[in-house]
Enzyme design. Sequence first.
Site, PDB file in Angstrom:
ATOM      1  N   CYS A   9       7.816  67.285  24.588  1.00  0.00           N
ATOM      2  CA  CYS A   9       8.952  68.389  23.700  1.00  0.00           C
ATOM      3  C   CYS A   9       8.712  69.486  24.163  1.00  0.00           C
ATOM      4  O   CYS A   9       7.500  69.607  25.509  1.00  0.00           O
ATOM      5  CB  CYS A   9       8.911  68.321  21.830  1.00  0.00           C
ATOM      6  SG  CYS A   9       7.270  69.142  21.430  1.00  0.00           S
TER       7      CYS A   9
HETATM    8  C1  RB5 Z   1      12.138  72.752  20.644  1.00  0.00           C
HETATM    9  O1  RB5 Z   1      13.579  73.652  20.811  1.00  0.00           O
HETATM   10  C2  RB5 Z   1      11.372  73.558  20.439  1.00  0.00           C
HETATM   11  O2  RB5 Z   1      11.098  73.786  19.216  1.00  0.00           O
HETATM   12  C3  RB5 Z   1      10.227  71.992  20.623  1.00  0.00           C
HETATM   13  O3  RB5 Z   1      11.490  71.141  21.746  1.00  0.00           O
HETATM   14  C4  RB5 Z   1       8.913  71.982  20.921  1.00  0.00           C
HETATM   15  O4  RB5 Z   1       8.652  72.261  21.569  1.00  0.00           O
HETATM   16  C5  RB5 Z   1       8.458  71.818  19.355  1.00  0.00           C
HETATM   17  O5  RB5 Z   1       7.043  72.083  19.105  1.00  0.00           O
END
Ligand code: RB5
Length: 147
Positions: free
Chosen positions: A66
């Site tokens: 993420c």
């Molecule tokens: C998305 O904007 C972001 O919050 C997600 O990809 C991640 O970093 C969450 O931990």
Amino acid sequence: MEIGIAADHGGYELKESIKNFLVSQGHHITDFGAYVLDSKDDYPDFVIPLAHAVVNKEVERGIAVCGSGVGASVAANKVAGVRAALINDHFSAHQGVEDDDLNLLCLGGRVTGNMAAQELVTAFLNAKFTGEERHLRRLGKVRALEG
Ligand code: RB5
């Protein structure tokens, strides 16, 4: 190796890069999405199916990306049997497997570059759990929390 991979929009580009790299290394990849870059998508929708696939042994190891890697690791660790961690250094990438039987590597697509990610993923996939008694004992105490 049979490897599962997943990412939200924050990790989408790094996921694609890692996927291409792993295929070039001869691995078979199951991609749990996202399949398009959608700034409104949510990491649990991709990471949780990957986590279940790891536990069900549909894949041998998982890689979740993420933006930071934090959300992916928080979500994945809610699934009993998953041992996920956000990894930013080479030592932890292999020692996490050797000592803690790490089965799902989390990366930050906004933190880790493509080449560094290749090194982290390689260290993770090449590492094996030692099975030493002290590590089994510690993991037993962790597993006891899963009910
Ligand atoms: C998305 O904007 C972001 O919050 C997600 O990809 C991640 O970093 C969450 O931990």
